[in-house]
Scaffold this active site. Structure first.
Site, PDB file in Angstrom:
ATOM      1  N   ASP A 141      -2.299   0.810   7.710  1.00 55.26           N
ATOM      2  CA  ASP A 141      -1.608   0.800   6.419  1.00 55.26           C
ATOM      3  C   ASP A 141      -0.977  -0.567   6.162  1.00 55.26           C
ATOM      4  OD1 ASP A 141      -1.579   3.856   5.503  1.00 55.26           O
ATOM      5  OD2 ASP A 141      -1.318   3.745   7.676  1.00 55.26           O
ATOM      6  N   ASP A 146       0.883  -1.161   0.000  1.00 58.44           N
ATOM      7  CA  ASP A 146       0.000   0.000   0.000  1.00 58.44           C
ATOM      8  C   ASP A 146       0.921   1.211   0.000  1.00 58.44           C
ATOM      9  OD1 ASP A 146      -2.073   1.851   0.295  1.00 58.44           O
ATOM     10  OD2 ASP A 146      -2.109   1.639   2.466  1.00 58.44           O
ATOM     11  N   GLU A 185      -1.481  -1.583  -4.438  1.00 61.65           N
ATOM     12  CA  GLU A 185      -2.718  -0.801  -4.511  1.00 61.65           C
ATOM     13  C   GLU A 185      -2.492   0.383  -5.436  1.00 61.65           C
ATOM     14  OE1 GLU A 185      -5.303   1.905  -1.511  1.00 61.65           O
ATOM     15  OE2 GLU A 185      -4.997  -0.170  -0.865  1.00 61.65           O
TER      16      GLU A 185
END
Length: 183
Positions: free
Chosen positions: A144, A11, A71
């Site tokens: 996260d 991410d 992502e």
């Protein structure tokens, strides 16, 4: 054919980069680890990008992932934030591509849908579902890390499907799939 593979999920972010690793063996996934790279203490954006690249290379060299799921930046109203996120994603991708690791991008909604069945799920819902699916003890304070792990799990669930997102197997494939974007 290799019956075991490791998937690194990322991410990307310029404040916190979350990441997670899973192992897939005989079509079953197991949790390896998740963590985050804290970048908020660094003011220089280019230093942050170098740290993202270096940490991604370190993860690759330590865990030898077979595939990377990342992502994709979401479309927001703040163009500067989008630019910074895109750069963070780009350097993480460059690290993987420099080691010839196939990369697949997933939109946040697709990741949430794969994990929870709801493309509008909250970070907390995604984290709780991962905790249950992978028997994770305590969740991290910041989510996260679970977002990075979610990208890896999404990739596992989408493996073998014909349409999973944008995939790149190396620089040549990236350039070929993005004509006119590389100069």
């Amino acid at each position: 054919m290799k019956s075991e593979k490791i998937i690194l999920g990322i991410d990307p972010g310029t404040t916190i980069m979350g990441f997670g690793l899973i192992k897939v063996e005989n079509k079953k996934m197991s949790f390896i680890q998740m963590n985050e790279l804290q970048l908020s203490k660094y003011k220089d954006h280019y230093v942050k990008l170098k740290l993202i690249f270096d940490r991604t290379i370190e993860l690759i060299d330590n865990y030898h992932p077979d595939e990377i799921a990342i992502e994709a930046p979401f479309f927001g109203k703040n163009v500067q934030s989008m630019l910074k996120l895109g750069r963070a994603q780009g350097v993480a991708m460059a690290a993987g591509l420099s080691r010839q690791i196939p990369i697949t991008e997933y939109l946040p909604k697709k990741i949430k849908m794969a994990i929870t069945g709801n493309g509008s799920a909250s970070k907390e819902q995604v984290a709780k579902m991962l905790q249950s699916q992978l028997n994770i003890g305590k969740l991290p304070k910041n989510l996260d890390a679970t977002d990075g792990l979610a990208a890896a799990v999404c990739h596992f669930y989408n493996s073998g499907r014909t349409e999973i997102g944008k995939s790149y197997t190396g620089w040549e494939a990236f350039v070929k799939q993005n004509p006119g974007k590389i100069k």
